[in-house]
Write a protein that holds these residues in place. Structure first.
Motif, PDB file in Angstrom:
ATOM      1  N   GLY A 218     -11.949 -21.005 -51.435  1.00 24.49           N
ATOM      2  CA  GLY A 218     -13.247 -21.559 -51.079  1.00 24.49           C
ATOM      3  C   GLY A 218     -13.200 -22.622 -50.002  1.00 24.49           C
ATOM      4  O   GLY A 218     -14.244 -23.128 -49.581  1.00 24.49           O
ATOM      5  N   PHE A 219     -12.001 -22.973 -49.531  1.00 24.59           N
ATOM      6  CA  PHE A 219     -11.874 -23.959 -48.460  1.00 24.59           C
ATOM      7  C   PHE A 219     -12.130 -23.311 -47.097  1.00 24.59           C
ATOM      8  O   PHE A 219     -11.659 -22.202 -46.826  1.00 24.59           O
ATOM      9  CB  PHE A 219     -10.461 -24.548 -48.431  1.00 24.59           C
ATOM     10  CG  PHE A 219     -10.152 -25.489 -49.558  1.00 24.59           C
ATOM     11  CD1 PHE A 219     -10.687 -26.774 -49.574  1.00 24.59           C
ATOM     12  CD2 PHE A 219      -9.318 -25.094 -50.592  1.00 24.59           C
ATOM     13  CE1 PHE A 219     -10.390 -27.647 -50.617  1.00 24.59           C
ATOM     14  CE2 PHE A 219      -9.016 -25.968 -51.634  1.00 24.59           C
ATOM     15  CZ  PHE A 219      -9.558 -27.246 -51.649  1.00 24.59           C
ATOM     16  N   ASN A 220     -12.861 -24.013 -46.240  1.00 24.11           N
ATOM     17  CA  ASN A 220     -12.879 -23.650 -44.832  1.00 24.11           C
ATOM     18  C   ASN A 220     -11.568 -24.116 -44.210  1.00 24.11           C
ATOM     19  O   ASN A 220     -10.920 -25.038 -44.715  1.00 24.11           O
ATOM     20  CB  ASN A 220     -14.057 -24.312 -44.125  1.00 24.11           C
ATOM     21  CG  ASN A 220     -15.388 -23.876 -44.702  1.00 24.11           C
ATOM     22  OD1 ASN A 220     -15.693 -22.690 -44.749  1.00 24.11           O
ATOM     23  ND2 ASN A 220     -16.180 -24.836 -45.157  1.00 24.11           N
ATOM     24  N   ILE A 221     -11.194 -23.489 -43.105  1.00 20.44           N
ATOM     25  CA  ILE A 221      -9.934 -23.807 -42.441  1.00 20.44           C
ATOM     26  C   ILE A 221     -10.225 -24.360 -41.050  1.00 20.44           C
ATOM     27  O   ILE A 221     -10.927 -23.725 -40.255  1.00 20.44           O
ATOM     28  CB  ILE A 221      -9.027 -22.565 -42.311  1.00 20.44           C
ATOM     29  CG1 ILE A 221      -8.758 -21.941 -43.686  1.00 20.44           C
ATOM     30  CG2 ILE A 221      -7.731 -22.917 -41.589  1.00 20.44           C
ATOM     31  CD1 ILE A 221      -7.960 -22.793 -44.635  1.00 20.44           C
ATOM     32  N   ILE A 222      -9.669 -25.538 -40.762  1.00 21.30           N
ATOM     33  CA  ILE A 222      -9.744 -26.119 -39.419  1.00 21.30           C
ATOM     34  C   ILE A 222      -8.350 -26.099 -38.794  1.00 21.30           C
ATOM     35  O   ILE A 222      -7.361 -26.445 -39.446  1.00 21.30           O
ATOM     36  CB  ILE A 222     -10.224 -27.576 -39.449  1.00 21.30           C
ATOM     37  CG1 ILE A 222     -11.531 -27.740 -40.206  1.00 21.30           C
ATOM     38  CG2 ILE A 222     -10.399 -28.107 -38.019  1.00 21.30           C
ATOM     39  CD1 ILE A 222     -12.036 -29.176 -40.252  1.00 21.30           C
ATOM     40  N   THR A 223      -8.296 -25.713 -37.527  1.00 22.13           N
ATOM     41  CA  THR A 223      -7.071 -25.846 -36.739  1.00 22.13           C
ATOM     42  C   THR A 223      -7.439 -26.428 -35.381  1.00 22.13           C
ATOM     43  O   THR A 223      -8.604 -26.682 -35.094  1.00 22.13           O
ATOM     44  CB  THR A 223      -6.362 -24.492 -36.517  1.00 22.13           C
ATOM     45  OG1 THR A 223      -7.050 -23.759 -35.476  1.00 22.13           O
ATOM     46  CG2 THR A 223      -6.320 -23.657 -37.785  1.00 22.13           C
ATOM     47  N   GLY A 224      -6.440 -26.569 -34.537  1.00 23.29           N
ATOM     48  CA  GLY A 224      -6.701 -26.954 -33.156  1.00 23.29           C
ATOM     49  C   GLY A 224      -7.293 -25.839 -32.336  1.00 23.29           C
ATOM     50  O   GLY A 224      -7.596 -26.036 -31.151  1.00 23.29           O
ATOM     51  N   GLY A 225      -7.454 -24.657 -32.941  1.00 24.96           N
ATOM     52  CA  GLY A 225      -8.144 -23.558 -32.288  1.00 24.96           C
ATOM     53  C   GLY A 225      -7.384 -22.845 -31.190  1.00 24.96           C
ATOM     54  O   GLY A 225      -7.937 -21.972 -30.514  1.00 24.96           O
ATOM     55  N   GLY A 226      -6.119 -23.188 -31.010  1.00 29.40           N
ATOM     56  CA  GLY A 226      -5.337 -22.591 -29.936  1.00 29.40           C
ATOM     57  C   GLY A 226      -4.557 -21.372 -30.396  1.00 29.40           C
ATOM     58  O   GLY A 226      -4.815 -20.800 -31.467  1.00 29.40           O
TER      59      GLY A 226
END
Length: 241
Positions: free
Chosen positions: A85-93
């Protein structure tokens, strides 16, 4: 002798760039315009992520592509974290950031990229919501602010910076006590051995500080550590389409 300030060049990308900001003194008018650009980045980050649910931030190398042995384990771990149920954040690269964003999409939650405008770090195609940044420090605030835990995948200088800054924020009571997990024992164990043998041994920090970092190869162990957090946040398992 002091360096004279450079003339006003308005709020262009070049004039308000991080490179120019760190190059020394500028005119007061130029510095004010730079502050406005910095503020704009924070506002954009806050607006972009204000209404999303709890997130886990994945840090990792941009250089380890789909053919690298770390890619698939990182993708699989992110998928399982997303399924909780967690959203995932990254640096998007690219690289392992891509692997984590890809796993998030496969796990059925939001895949978020806080991207930075450097030449060798183009956004990956698995990001659902992108928040672009120019200033590294503004980007790091957003990566921390909306996260309830960190997973450090194998990475280079940027990942090391994010690891030690995260631990410092917890150590100095700027950040709540929450999981900081190093995933990949063969990659990280040597660093922890050095931290124990040199800085810890010489009293640069305490056992309590070092204990904030947990290293593992076991995806099940990561899920177990995050499951209590998911329970406390009343998360529902993601529903994949």
């Amino acid at each position: 002798m002091t360096t004279p300030p450079r003339p006003l060049r308005a709020i262009s990308d070049e004039a308000t760039s991080e490179f120019q900001m760190l190059a020394g003194r500028d005119s007061r008018s130029q510095e004010l315009l730079r502050v406005l650009r910095i503020s704009r980045e924070f506002v954009r980050g806050f607006r972009g992520l204000h209404h999303i649910g709890p997130c886990i931030t994945f840090f990792g190398s941009s250089r380890f592509d789909e053919s690298h042995p770390y890619y698939e384990p990182s993708r699989g771990l992110a998928r399982r974290v997303a399924e909780m149920g967690f959203n995932i954040i990254t640096g998007g690269g690219p690289g392992l950031m891509e692997a984590a964003n890809r796993g998030a999409k496969e796990g059925g939650t939001m895949s978020i990229g806080a991207t930075i405008d450097i030449t060798n770090e183009l956004p990956n195609r698995y990001v659902d919501r992108r928040v672009p940044f120019h200033y590294f420090f503004a980007r790091k605030v957003i990566l921390v602010k909306y996260s309830y835990g960190f997973v450090m995948l194998p990475g280079g200088m940027g990942t090391l910076d994010e690891l030690f800054e995260s631990v410092t924020l917890v150590q100095t009571n700027r950040l709540a006590q929450f999981p900081i997990i190093l995933y990949g024992r063969d990659y990280w164990e040597g660093l922890l051995d050095w931290l124990r043998a040199v800085p810890l041994d010489k009293g640069a920090f305490t056992e309590v500080d070092l204990a904030r970092i947990h290293v593992t190869d076991d995806a099940d162990e990561v899920i177990e550590r995050l499951s209590l957090l998911a329970y406390q946040l009343h998360l529902e398992p993601a529903r994949r389409s």
